[in-house]
Write a protein that holds these residues in place. Structure first.
Motif, PDB file in Angstrom:
ATOM      1  N   ASN A  15      39.391  72.174  45.752  1.00  0.00           N
ATOM      2  CA  ASN A  15      40.713  72.199  46.365  1.00  0.00           C
ATOM      3  C   ASN A  15      40.842  73.357  47.348  1.00  0.00           C
ATOM      4  O   ASN A  15      41.383  73.191  48.445  1.00  0.00           O
ATOM      5  CB  ASN A  15      41.797  72.278  45.289  1.00  0.00           C
ATOM      6  CG  ASN A  15      43.166  72.077  45.873  1.00  0.00           C
ATOM      7  OD1 ASN A  15      43.443  71.033  46.444  1.00  0.00           O
ATOM      8  ND2 ASN A  15      44.015  73.072  45.742  1.00  0.00           N
ATOM      9  N   GLN A  41      41.718  65.621  51.859  1.00  0.00           N
ATOM     10  CA  GLN A  41      42.550  66.373  50.911  1.00  0.00           C
ATOM     11  C   GLN A  41      43.297  65.413  49.983  1.00  0.00           C
ATOM     12  O   GLN A  41      43.372  65.641  48.772  1.00  0.00           O
ATOM     13  CB  GLN A  41      43.536  67.272  51.668  1.00  0.00           C
ATOM     14  CG  GLN A  41      44.488  68.040  50.780  1.00  0.00           C
ATOM     15  CD  GLN A  41      43.809  69.067  49.903  1.00  0.00           C
ATOM     16  OE1 GLN A  41      42.718  69.533  50.191  1.00  0.00           O
ATOM     17  NE2 GLN A  41      44.448  69.416  48.809  1.00  0.00           N
ATOM     18  N   GLN A  45      42.933  65.112  45.888  1.00  0.00           N
ATOM     19  CA  GLN A  45      44.064  65.200  44.962  1.00  0.00           C
ATOM     20  C   GLN A  45      44.152  63.958  44.081  1.00  0.00           C
ATOM     21  O   GLN A  45      44.409  64.062  42.876  1.00  0.00           O
ATOM     22  CB  GLN A  45      45.378  65.418  45.725  1.00  0.00           C
ATOM     23  CG  GLN A  45      45.471  66.753  46.414  1.00  0.00           C
ATOM     24  CD  GLN A  45      45.212  67.920  45.473  1.00  0.00           C
ATOM     25  OE1 GLN A  45      45.655  67.940  44.339  1.00  0.00           O
ATOM     26  NE2 GLN A  45      44.458  68.896  45.946  1.00  0.00           N
TER      27      GLN A  45
END
Length: 125
Positions: A15, A41, A45
């Motif tokens: 992350n 990203q 997630q």
């Protein structure tokens, strides 16, 4: 439980690197790369959330969802370096590879361990 800690730790490290990828790509002059970085990203997630859900429920459907999200993440990570000439961005992307491998191994270990545990429980019944 083996593999869970490894998965969470590598997920947190990924992350941090993914946030740097987004930051560098959005500050550059390659708009398409910025969009891909945001998708990367988002995929990370989604992967982390589905993995956390699996590690909470140990439901095989959640394991399948985690594997599916992980595949999407790997596809984006593999395609992105060819989209940019930014050396700094390419270094961040290269740094994500080992973390994704560690995450994958941790998830596989947790899944295999849970499957073995459940098989053992079924044999004793």
């Amino acid at each position: 439980r083996e593999g869970q800690g490894q998965t969470f730790l590598s997920g947190a490290q990924l992350n941090t690197t993914a946030m740097a990828v987004v930051d560098v790509s959005l500050s550059g002059n390659e708009p398409a790369v910025g969009q891909t970085a945001l998708r990367l990203q988002q995929a990370l997630q989604a992967t982390r959330m589905s993995t956390a859900r699996y590690l909470t429920t140990f439901d095989p459907n959640d394991a399948n969802a985690a594997q599916s999200e992980l595949s999407k993440l790997k596809e984006l990570l593999a395609a992105m370096p060819a989209q940019t000439t930014n050396k700094r961005l390419q270094k961040f992307l290269a740094a994500m590879g080992p973390g994704v491998d560690t995450f994958t191994k941790g998830l596989a270990t947790a899944t295999e361990g849970n499957t073995a545990l459940q098989a053992g429980q079924n044999e004793t019944r």
